[in-house]
Design a protein around this motif. Structure first.
Motif, PDB file in Angstrom:
ATOM      1  N   ASN A   1      39.170  36.701  47.354  1.00 50.76           N
ATOM      2  CA  ASN A   1      38.383  37.185  46.210  1.00 50.76           C
ATOM      3  C   ASN A   1      39.224  37.724  45.061  1.00 50.76           C
TER       4      ASN A   1
ATOM      5  N   ASP B   1      40.815  36.790  42.089  1.00 45.21           N
ATOM      6  CA  ASP B   1      40.817  35.596  41.232  1.00 45.21           C
ATOM      7  C   ASP B   1      41.750  35.695  40.035  1.00 45.21           C
TER       8      ASP B   1
ATOM      9  N   LYS C   1      33.111  39.525  38.072  1.00 45.68           N
ATOM     10  CA  LYS C   1      32.004  40.397  38.482  1.00 45.68           C
ATOM     11  C   LYS C   1      32.487  41.796  38.874  1.00 45.68           C
TER      12      LYS C   1
ATOM     13  N   SER D   1      37.738  39.881  40.187  1.00 42.50           N
ATOM     14  CA  SER D   1      37.118  39.014  41.190  1.00 42.50           C
ATOM     15  C   SER D   1      35.858  38.370  40.642  1.00 42.50           C
ATOM     16  N   HIS D   2      35.607  37.141  41.074  1.00 40.43           N
ATOM     17  CA  HIS D   2      34.375  36.449  40.688  1.00 40.43           C
ATOM     18  C   HIS D   2      33.219  36.883  41.581  1.00 40.43           C
ATOM     19  N   GLN D   3      33.519  37.755  42.524  1.00 42.18           N
ATOM     20  CA  GLN D   3      32.479  38.267  43.425  1.00 42.18           C
ATOM     21  C   GLN D   3      32.208  39.733  43.101  1.00 42.18           C
TER      22      GLN D   3
ATOM     23  N   ALA E   1      33.875  43.265  45.242  1.00 41.97           N
ATOM     24  CA  ALA E   1      34.893  42.581  46.060  1.00 41.97           C
ATOM     25  C   ALA E   1      35.929  43.531  46.658  1.00 41.97           C
TER      26      ALA E   1
END
Ligand code: SME
Length: 155
Positions: A41, A43, A109, A130-132, A135
């Motif tokens: 996660n 990124d 995110k 992180s794109h989550q 994370a």
């Protein structure tokens, strides 16, 4: 390997990089790559340096991930600038809820920014996007604080 073992393996590798004979900038690049390539996660992983020629400004250093328009950041601006001003780690689980935030990519995110100190002086930061959402756990923060301690002499 579970996450704890992965963190320990990465700390071992990062310690070896920090103590190695390479120039400083490639060492920081290797650290970015180790973190981004081994932790799903993470990124965008990069360093911001305190600008020694201009007061209260951060300058983008080595990073791995998409290019960012934020090459310099004033202290107080965005998550990075706030972490520099307060000299504290900022862990943001949902960047969309932040009013003082500098967007790097619409995909981001959550974010964590950790200050790096040398002889008690702020010299830079480690920034991870992180794109989550959500994370970064407490374990990630503790692991990354140790990464910052190991790599501080290289900044
Ligand atoms: N999001 C950061 C800016 C740096 S980029 O994420 C690479 C901030 O709000 O300070």
């Amino acid at each position: 390997m579970n996450k704890d073992e992965l963190f320990r393996w990465l700390l071992f590798k990062i310690k070896a990089v920090a103590n190695g004979s390479n120039e400083n900038e490639p060492k920081l690049r290797v650290v970015c790559r180790l973190l981004k390539n081994n932790l799903p996660n993470y990124d965008w992983v990069g360093f911001y340096m305190v600008n020694t020629k201009k007061e209260n400004e951060l300058v983008l250093g080595p990073f791995e991930g998409e290019p960012t328009e934020h090459k310099t950041i004033r202290f107080g601006d965005g998550i990075c600038g706030q972490a520099a001003e307060k000299k504290e780690t900022f862990l943001v689980s949902d960047v969309s809820a932040e009013s003082n935030y500098l967007a790097c990519s619409v995909n981001v995110k959550s974010e964590i920014v950790l200050p790096i100190f040398k002889d008690n002086n702020l010299v830079g930061e480690l920034d991870i996007d992180s794109h989550q959402a959500d994370a970064f756990a407490k374990e990630d923060q503790e692991f990354l604080e140790e990464v910052c301690r190991l790599i501080a002499p290289v900044l």
